[in-house]
Design a protein around this motif. Sequence first.
Motif, PDB file in Angstrom:
ATOM      1  N   ALA A 153     -47.813 101.842  63.541  1.00  0.00           N
ATOM      2  CA  ALA A 153     -48.752 101.666  62.436  1.00  0.00           C
ATOM      3  C   ALA A 153     -49.986 102.525  62.636  1.00  0.00           C
ATOM      4  O   ALA A 153     -50.377 102.851  63.759  1.00  0.00           O
ATOM      5  CB  ALA A 153     -49.150 100.191  62.322  1.00  0.00           C
ATOM      6  N   SER A 154     -50.620 102.897  61.532  1.00  0.00           N
ATOM      7  CA  SER A 154     -51.804 103.746  61.572  1.00  0.00           C
ATOM      8  C   SER A 154     -52.969 103.031  62.250  1.00  0.00           C
ATOM      9  O   SER A 154     -53.172 101.834  62.063  1.00  0.00           O
ATOM     10  CB  SER A 154     -52.208 104.168  60.160  1.00  0.00           C
ATOM     11  OG  SER A 154     -53.429 104.876  60.175  1.00  0.00           O
ATOM     12  N   LEU A 175     -59.351 111.416  56.294  1.00  0.00           N
ATOM     13  CA  LEU A 175     -58.497 110.737  57.274  1.00  0.00           C
ATOM     14  C   LEU A 175     -57.042 110.722  56.855  1.00  0.00           C
ATOM     15  O   LEU A 175     -56.146 110.523  57.686  1.00  0.00           O
ATOM     16  CB  LEU A 175     -58.985 109.298  57.473  1.00  0.00           C
ATOM     17  CG  LEU A 175     -60.402 109.135  58.045  1.00  0.00           C
ATOM     18  CD1 LEU A 175     -60.814 107.677  58.014  1.00  0.00           C
ATOM     19  CD2 LEU A 175     -60.479 109.691  59.454  1.00  0.00           C
ATOM     20  N   LEU A 176     -56.794 110.941  55.572  1.00  0.00           N
ATOM     21  CA  LEU A 176     -55.428 110.878  55.057  1.00  0.00           C
ATOM     22  C   LEU A 176     -54.791 112.247  54.900  1.00  0.00           C
ATOM     23  O   LEU A 176     -53.589 112.323  54.636  1.00  0.00           O
ATOM     24  CB  LEU A 176     -55.416 110.155  53.700  1.00  0.00           C
ATOM     25  CG  LEU A 176     -56.028 108.749  53.671  1.00  0.00           C
ATOM     26  CD1 LEU A 176     -56.001 108.202  52.253  1.00  0.00           C
ATOM     27  CD2 LEU A 176     -55.262 107.825  54.614  1.00  0.00           C
ATOM     28  N   ARG A 186     -52.317 109.959  65.497  1.00  0.00           N
ATOM     29  CA  ARG A 186     -50.975 109.765  66.042  1.00  0.00           C
ATOM     30  C   ARG A 186     -51.003 109.749  67.571  1.00  0.00           C
ATOM     31  O   ARG A 186     -50.230 109.029  68.212  1.00  0.00           O
ATOM     32  CB  ARG A 186     -50.039 110.865  65.548  1.00  0.00           C
ATOM     33  CG  ARG A 186     -49.646 110.759  64.084  1.00  0.00           C
ATOM     34  CD  ARG A 186     -48.740 109.562  63.801  1.00  0.00           C
ATOM     35  NE  ARG A 186     -49.491 108.324  63.576  1.00  0.00           N
ATOM     36  CZ  ARG A 186     -48.938 107.123  63.540  1.00  0.00           C
ATOM     37  NH1 ARG A 186     -47.630 106.988  63.727  1.00  0.00           N
ATOM     38  NH2 ARG A 186     -49.674 106.062  63.323  1.00  0.00           N
ATOM     39  N   ARG A 187     -51.892 110.548  68.181  1.00  0.00           N
ATOM     40  CA  ARG A 187     -52.025 110.513  69.637  1.00  0.00           C
ATOM     41  C   ARG A 187     -52.527 109.147  70.092  1.00  0.00           C
ATOM     42  O   ARG A 187     -52.100 108.619  71.124  1.00  0.00           O
ATOM     43  CB  ARG A 187     -52.995 111.594  70.105  1.00  0.00           C
ATOM     44  CG  ARG A 187     -52.573 113.024  69.802  1.00  0.00           C
ATOM     45  CD  ARG A 187     -51.329 113.452  70.509  1.00  0.00           C
ATOM     46  NE  ARG A 187     -51.017 114.848  70.245  1.00  0.00           N
ATOM     47  CZ  ARG A 187     -49.851 115.414  70.497  1.00  0.00           C
ATOM     48  NH1 ARG A 187     -48.863 114.694  71.044  1.00  0.00           N
ATOM     49  NH2 ARG A 187     -49.640 116.690  70.228  1.00  0.00           N
ATOM     50  N   LEU A 188     -53.422 108.574  69.314  1.00  0.00           N
ATOM     51  CA  LEU A 188     -53.919 107.239  69.636  1.00  0.00           C
ATOM     52  C   LEU A 188     -52.811 106.206  69.483  1.00  0.00           C
ATOM     53  O   LEU A 188     -52.662 105.311  70.327  1.00  0.00           O
ATOM     54  CB  LEU A 188     -55.103 106.890  68.723  1.00  0.00           C
ATOM     55  CG  LEU A 188     -55.633 105.456  68.805  1.00  0.00           C
ATOM     56  CD1 LEU A 188     -56.025 105.101  70.230  1.00  0.00           C
ATOM     57  CD2 LEU A 188     -56.800 105.264  67.848  1.00  0.00           C
ATOM     58  N   ALA A 189     -52.048 106.314  68.403  1.00  0.00           N
ATOM     59  CA  ALA A 189     -50.937 105.372  68.208  1.00  0.00           C
ATOM     60  C   ALA A 189     -49.945 105.464  69.357  1.00  0.00           C
ATOM     61  O   ALA A 189     -49.435 104.447  69.846  1.00  0.00           O
ATOM     62  CB  ALA A 189     -50.247 105.660  66.875  1.00  0.00           C
ATOM     63  N   SER A 190     -49.667 106.685  69.806  1.00  0.00           N
ATOM     64  CA  SER A 190     -48.756 106.872  70.937  1.00  0.00           C
ATOM     65  C   SER A 190     -49.328 106.264  72.206  1.00  0.00           C
ATOM     66  O   SER A 190     -48.614 105.583  72.961  1.00  0.00           O
ATOM     67  CB  SER A 190     -48.488 108.362  71.140  1.00  0.00           C
ATOM     68  OG  SER A 190     -47.735 108.575  72.318  1.00  0.00           O
ATOM     69  N   ALA A 191     -50.623 106.479  72.445  1.00  0.00           N
ATOM     70  CA  ALA A 191     -51.250 105.930  73.650  1.00  0.00           C
ATOM     71  C   ALA A 191     -51.187 104.407  73.660  1.00  0.00           C
ATOM     72  O   ALA A 191     -50.970 103.788  74.710  1.00  0.00           O
ATOM     73  CB  ALA A 191     -52.703 106.397  73.743  1.00  0.00           C
TER      74      ALA A 191
END
Length: 469
Positions: free
Chosen positions: A24-25, A283-284, A294-299
């Motif tokens: 999720a975003s 942001l969109l 996306r890097r944050l979501a992955s982290a």
Amino acid sequence: MKLSRASAPLLAALLGACALQSPASRSGEAGDIPGSWSATKQARAGIDHHWVSKIGGSQLERLVAEAQRSNPSLRASAARVEQAAAVAKIAGADRLPTLGAGLNASRQKQNFIGLPGASGGSTNNSFGVSLQAAWEVDLWGKAKAGTEAAIADAEAQAQADRALRSSLAAQVAKAWLAVAESNEQITLAEKAVKSREESSTLVRERFERAIAEDGGSAAQVRLSETELATSRSDLERRRGERERTLRQLELLLGRYPSGDVAAAAKLPKLPAPPPSGLPSELLLRRPDLLEAERRLASAGRRKDESVKALYPSISLTGSLGTTTDQLEKILSSSNGVWALGGSLSQPIFQGGRLRAGIEQADAKEQEAIANLQRVTLDAFGEVEQALVAETYLRRQEQELQRTVEFADDAALRSNEEFRNGTGGVLTYLEAQNRQIEAAAALVRVRRLLLDNRVNLHLALGGDVVLRGP
């Protein structure tokens, strides 16, 4: 999430193969978002994806299209997207059972030595085929978290590719505009040389006529010749700048830098301003912001994965096959063998490795949050700077236009007065200097306005859509 046309099909196939959704975003953690831009009251919705055509027409479009086909950096970026997608596919495979086939053969001979009544020995053959299956049950969602993290990484790489494509288009546009400015500056420099040649001739004629009362002197002759030599030097400098810029443009296009590229003859007119929208819309659509998110979501998912590494792991194994002593009956043998197994393992002592892994993952997540907030703030700053720069560059252009008009009139009048013997040499040469400098400055500001417009399009996060032939 918005992806480039090149990477979207690849990642769509990836997600379908993994049967998973991307994380999720987390764009809500980007920090405080202003409600409007401070540099402008305009907040029209939408974004201009056709800015290349509006700035440079079909010629610039062709150059940008060539760069997107041939630039080595873009080809490398596309390969990185494919690598990231492959890594995500590999991560997704860890959640599924594995199945393998095996073929084994052995021949064993046993000799009977020293046994009463025994002689010789016996030979045994054994052939078999089998299917082996193994599955680590993802009871706690560890593999799922790792897979979703890899998917987010692949999406981030796709956004990095999109950002690079937009950046390359902007670089090509700026190089093209630089060549156009050089063309105009060369034209002005050539006119300046002709004007200096005329003034040098006039001053020398006055000196040769020895009109001392009108200021004719050897120093004035040398001064006019100095101005002429300076103008010729400036012309060669402008020509050198154009040749360097042409080669820079060719490198961006992926060509050998021979200086043969066709470029604009002069600067185009500044098109109408694009819609700036609202700050939250960045942001969109801005690829660097989407990549950071996306890097944050992955982290975040990597952190979940490291926490779940503390939980027990459950593995199931099984095999099914046949065995026979004759190779030709390996597939038809009625001697079947099978096996089932399971295991449960719980980490007890790892020397602090797992706990340190959690701490590392948590630190990486905090770094990703800070990076998203930094990139977001930078993005807002780029838009604000481009908006305010256009305001003052437009005012500067207006004043320079007035300066050029006054300088042209002053040069014309000083020329007439000098020819009539009522004007001095210094006034005549200074008027020429002001005329040359004002014209060059106006061309430079027009170029800066166009460069700033390119910066604004890039800052607003619009894709580069080419209309095609």
